[in-house]
Design a protein around this motif. Structure first.
Motif, short mmCIF file in Angstrom:
data_model
loop_
_atom_site.label_atom_id
_atom_site.label_comp_id
_atom_site.label_asym_id
_atom_site.label_seq_id
_atom_site.Cartn_x
_atom_site.Cartn_y
_atom_site.Cartn_z
N MET A 18 0.82 -1.20 0.00
CA MET A 18 0.00 0.00 0.00
C MET A 18 0.86 1.25 0.00
SD MET A 18 -3.29 -0.59 -0.12
CE MET A 18 -4.00 0.90 0.59
N ALA A 19 1.94 1.22 0.77
CA ALA A 19 2.82 2.40 0.82
C ALA A 19 3.48 2.65 -0.53
CB ALA A 19 3.88 2.19 1.91
N TYR A 20 3.90 1.57 -1.21
CA TYR A 20 4.53 1.73 -2.52
C TYR A 20 3.54 2.28 -3.55
CZ TYR A 20 6.37 0.47 -7.10
OH TYR A 20 6.76 0.52 -8.42
N LEU A 21 2.35 1.68 -3.60
CA LEU A 21 1.37 2.11 -4.59
C LEU A 21 0.87 3.53 -4.29
CD1 LEU A 21 -0.71 -1.20 -4.92
CD2 LEU A 21 0.99 -0.29 -6.54
N SER A 22 0.67 3.85 -3.02
CA SER A 22 0.20 5.19 -2.66
C SER A 22 1.23 6.26 -2.97
CB SER A 22 -0.16 5.25 -1.17
OG SER A 22 -1.17 4.31 -0.86
N GLY A 23 2.49 5.87 -2.95
CA GLY A 23 3.56 6.85 -3.19
C GLY A 23 3.81 7.13 -4.66
N LEU A 24 3.14 6.40 -5.57
CA LEU A 24 3.34 6.66 -6.99
C LEU A 24 2.74 8.02 -7.36
CD1 LEU A 24 2.44 3.14 -8.47
CD2 LEU A 24 4.72 4.14 -8.18
N PRO A 25 3.45 8.82 -8.15
CA PRO A 25 2.93 10.13 -8.53
C PRO A 25 1.61 10.01 -9.29
CG PRO A 25 5.27 9.95 -9.05
CD PRO A 25 4.81 8.58 -8.66
N GLY A 26 0.64 10.81 -8.90
CA GLY A 26 -0.63 10.85 -9.61
C GLY A 26 -1.68 9.90 -9.09
N VAL A 27 -1.33 8.98 -8.16
CA VAL A 27 -2.30 8.03 -7.65
C VAL A 27 -3.27 8.75 -6.72
CG1 VAL A 27 -2.63 6.01 -6.17
CG2 VAL A 27 -0.82 6.01 -7.89
N GLN A 28 -4.57 8.56 -6.96
CA GLN A 28 -5.60 9.21 -6.16
C GLN A 28 -6.05 8.34 -5.00
OE1 GLN A 28 -9.36 9.89 -8.14
NE2 GLN A 28 -9.79 11.70 -6.88
N ARG A 29 -6.36 7.07 -5.30
CA ARG A 29 -6.80 6.17 -4.23
C ARG A 29 -6.53 4.73 -4.63
NH1 ARG A 29 -11.93 3.85 -5.02
NH2 ARG A 29 -13.00 4.58 -6.91
N ILE A 30 -6.61 3.86 -3.64
CA ILE A 30 -6.35 2.43 -3.86
C ILE A 30 -7.44 1.63 -3.15
CG2 ILE A 30 -4.75 0.51 -3.49
CD1 ILE A 30 -2.52 2.62 -3.37
N GLY A 31 -8.01 0.70 -3.89
CA GLY A 31 -8.94 -0.24 -3.28
C GLY A 31 -8.24 -1.57 -3.12
#
Length: 292
Positions: free
Chosen positions: A144-157
Motif C-alpha cells: 500500500m505504501a509503494y502504490l500510494s507513493g506513486l505520482p498521480g495516484v488518487q486512491r487504492i482499493g
C-alpha cells in the motif's frame, strides 16, 4: 419383435402430433422449469468460480487522478512487473475504461452512450498477487505504501483477505448451496414429472379402449413412455438453447474495471444433467401414470 418395437416407437413419436395443444403446454412447462433451474445453476457456478477459486490472492485496484500524465502512468505500469508475487496486471486508460463500460451497457440494454464526450473515468490498474510472506500485514502495508507513493495516484482499493472470503464461501457452498441445488433438482423432477403425467389425462379414453380390446401392457405403455421421454428431451434441449442465448447476451456484463470478469457457461456435465433429468422424469412419470 424388433419390427413391432420400431412401429411402437414410431407411434409414440406420431402421438405427439395427435394431441398438439396438450403437448405444447407440456413442452412449455418443461422448458420453463429446466430454464429457471439452469439459470440458477449458472449463477451459482459463476459465483463459486469468482469466490471459491480466489484463495490465496490479494487484489489491489489503483486509480489515478483524472489529469494524471499518461506517459508517467504507463511507465509506472511497466514497473509493476518487478513487484514480488505479482501474477496478473490489467491496465485501462480513461478511454479504454469508458469504451469497455459503454460497450457492456450497449450490449445488455441498448443504452445510448453517444452523449458522453471525453472520458470521465480515471486511469486504472488491477493488480493480482499470490503473496507468501511470513508476515501478511507487513507485506500489505509495504504494498500500500509503494502504490500510494506513486505520482498521480488518487486512491487504492485493496482486497487482501480474499483467502478468508474464499474459505467462508467454500463452507457456505458446501453446507448450504449444494443442498439447495439438490432440492432444486428434486423440485425440477417433480414439476417435469407432474406436468407430463397431467398431459396423459387427455389419453385416458385411448388407453381404456386398448385395454378392452386385449392389448398387452407393454404394447400400451411403450409409445407413452417414448412420448414422455421425447417431451423431456425436447424441453431440456430448448431450455439449454435459451440458456445459452441468455448467457451470450450477458457474459460480458461485468467486463469493466475493476471487476473485469466474464461469466462462464455451465460445464458439460451440468448441461447433460439439465437434459437428462427431464428425459428420465418424462419416462418415469409416464410409466407411473399408465401403470395406474
Amino acid at each position: 419383435m424388433v419390427g413391432i418395437i420400431l412401429r411402437l416407437f414410431s407411434r409414440g413419436v406420431r402421438d405427439m402430433a395427435a394431441h398438439p395443444l396438450a403437448q405444447l403446454f407440456t413442452l412449455l412447462a418443461v422448458t420453463l422449469a429446466v430454464f429457471l433451474a439452469g439459470l440458477f445453476l449458472m449463477a451459482f457456478v459463476n459465483l463459486d468460480q469468482a469466490l471459491g477459486t480466489a484463495r490465496g490472492k490479494a487484489v489491489y485496484q489503483v486509480y489515478w487522478h483524472k489529469d494524471a500524465d499518461m506517459k508517467i502512468v504507463r511507465s509506472q505500469w511497466q514497473g509493476f512487473s518487478h513487484m514480488p508475487w505479482l501474477v496478473d496486471v490489467r491496465t485501462y486508460t480513461p478511454d479504454e475504461a469508458l469504451k469497455t463500460l459503454t460497450g457492456n451497457l450497449a450490449s445488455v440494454g441498448g443504452v445510448d452512450t453517444s452523449w458522453i464526450g471525453e472520458s470521465p473515468l480515471p486511469a486504472t490498474a488491477v493488480l493480482t498477487f499470490e503473496p507468501r510472506p511470513k508476515d501478511m500485514d507487513t507485506w500489505h502495508e509495504e504494498t500500500m505504501a509503494y502504490l500510494s507513493g506513486l505520482p498521480g495516484v488518487q486512491r487504492i482499493g485493496a482486497s487482501p483477505v480474499r483467502d478468508d472470503l474464499a474459505r467462508a464461501w467454500n463452507v457456505f457452498s458446501r453446507n448450504v448451496m449444494w443442498p439447495v441445488i439438490g432440492f432444486l433438482g428434486l423440485v425440477l423432477s417433480l414439476v417435469v414429472g407432474n406436468t407430463i403425467k397431467l398431459s396423459l389425462v387427455s389419453r385416458e379414453t385411448e388407453i381404456e379402449i386398448l385395454h378392452l380390446v386385449g392389448a398387452r401392457n407393454w404394447y400400451i405403455r411403450l409409445p407413452l413412455l417414448i412420448t414422455g421421454g421425447l417431451q423431456g428431451l425436447v424441453g431440456g434441449l430448448l431450455a439449454t438453447a435459451l440458456l445459452w442465448i441468455t448467457w451470450a447476451q450477458i457474459k460480458n456484463v461485468f467486463m469493466f474495471p475493476p471487476v473485469s470478469m466474464q461469466l462462464s457457461f455451465l460445464p458439460v456435465e451440468q448441461v447433460a444433467m439439465l437434459v437428462a433429468v427431464p428425459v428420465v422424469m418424462g419416462v418415469v412419470s409416464s410409466w407411473i401414470a399408465v401403470k395406474r
